[in-house]
Design an enzyme around this catalytic site. Structure first.
Site, PDB file in Angstrom:
ATOM      1  CG  ASP A   1     -22.798 -44.874 -56.856  1.00  7.38           C
ATOM      2  OD1 ASP A   1     -22.657 -43.727 -57.327  1.00  7.38           O
ATOM      3  OD2 ASP A   1     -23.917 -45.367 -56.602  1.00  7.38           O
TER       4      ASP A   1
ATOM      5  CG  ASN B   1     -29.642 -35.793 -52.063  1.00  6.65           C
ATOM      6  OD1 ASN B   1     -29.116 -35.341 -51.051  1.00  6.65           O
ATOM      7  ND2 ASN B   1     -28.954 -36.076 -53.154  1.00  6.65           N
TER       8      ASN B   1
ATOM      9  CG  ASP C   1     -24.547 -30.878 -49.867  1.00  6.07           C
ATOM     10  OD1 ASP C   1     -24.624 -31.698 -50.810  1.00  6.07           O
ATOM     11  OD2 ASP C   1     -24.816 -29.672 -49.979  1.00  6.07           O
TER      12      ASP C   1
ATOM     13  CD  GLU D   1     -24.935 -40.165 -56.458  1.00  9.25           C
ATOM     14  OE1 GLU D   1     -25.885 -40.811 -56.937  1.00  9.25           O
ATOM     15  OE2 GLU D   1     -24.770 -38.947 -56.667  1.00  9.25           O
TER      16      GLU D   1
END
Length: 276
Positions: free
Chosen positions: A120, A128, A137, A163
């Protein structure tokens, strides 16, 4: 799609040329039917049936052969795309579930173990929020590239969701599995992320669940794909609670951290039902 040739054999003998033409039409019909193009599939079956009762030996057109090859390629490409994550091009959850079931079914007769690393991205929401979702992305795409580097034969990376990613490592021993997962974590940490955006830093945490070969631990009950993923998830939680940017695994009945994180003293263990 039912083949015609078994019924043909009783009614009328067929030569090699006729069988070849009938087989090509059947192949096209099967591929078209798999794509839901029933009318075209039916037309090819009718053509095959006409050849069965033809008085003259048919000539197999080259165009027909090319159509079969094209449809087979398109069918294979469509299937491959259905098993890939559209953003990262890693395998998706559907492929992961299918392949894990196959690997665990083979595991009983295998002389090597099976490892699953659930990874993770650390603090990805902050990436973000700070740099935007488009850059987020790009980070996910680059992380997958790094995770997939130097994987052994038959190993693969799949996107688990968001993620989170899974490295599936068949036919490895416990020490090799830890080394592979730790090397992947280290590649992500050392990547020059600042070349993408100033101030960007990306790390991953991982939980590594290892299932030894059946002959090594014959008393150990078989596990399902869901159970092994739950064990990996529990160890991932340990890696997060122990400072992140680490690989947590279990050895000799204890949870440990790999590599540079091994010197950390605070290890928060979680218990999973049925974990050895």
């Amino acid at each position: 799609m039912t083949a015609l040739r078994p019924e043909i054999a009783e009614d009328q003998p067929t030569d090699a040329g006729q069988q070849g033409a009938v087989g090509l039409h059947e192949s096209i019909a099967t591929l078209l039917a798999s794509r839901g193009q029933w009318r075209q599939a039916y037309q090819h079956l009718r053509s095959a049936l006409d050849l069965v009762y033809a008085d003259e030996e048919p000539q197999v057109p080259e165009q027909l052969r090319r159509e079969v090859d094209r449809l087979r390629r398109e069918h294979a490409e469509a299937r491959e795309q259905s098993l890939r994550d559209s953003l990262t091009d890693s395998y998706n959850r559907r492929y992961l579930d299918q392949r894990l079931m196959d690997l665990l079914a083979e595991h009983g007769a295998c002389r090597h173990g099976l490892a699953i690393a659930l990874l993770d991205l650390d603090w990805f929401k902050q990436v973000n929020d700070t740099f935007g979702h488009l850059l987020g992305d790009r980070v996910l795409q680059r992380v997958v590239e790094l995770l997939q580097q130097d994987l052994p034969e038959d190993a693969f990376c799949a996107r688990y969701g968001g993620e989170e990613f899974v490295l599936v490592l068949p036919r490895v021993d416990a020490a090799a599995a830890v080394e592979i997962a730790e090397a992947a974590r280290e590649r992500v940490e050392r990547h020059p992320w600042q070349e993408i955006a100033e101030g960007l830093r990306v790390t991953v945490s991982a939980g590594l669940a290892y299932e030894p070969a059946a002959e090594v631990a014959p008393e150990r009950p078989a596990v399902s794909a869901e159970q092994q993923l739950l064990r990996a998830d529990s160890l991932l939680y340990t890696a997060k609670q122990s400072g992140r940017n680490a690989v947590a695994y279990r050895a000799d009945g204890r949870v440990r951290l790999a590599g540079a994180a091994a010197g950390r003293r605070a290890i928060t263990e979680t218990r999973v039902l049925g974990y050895y």
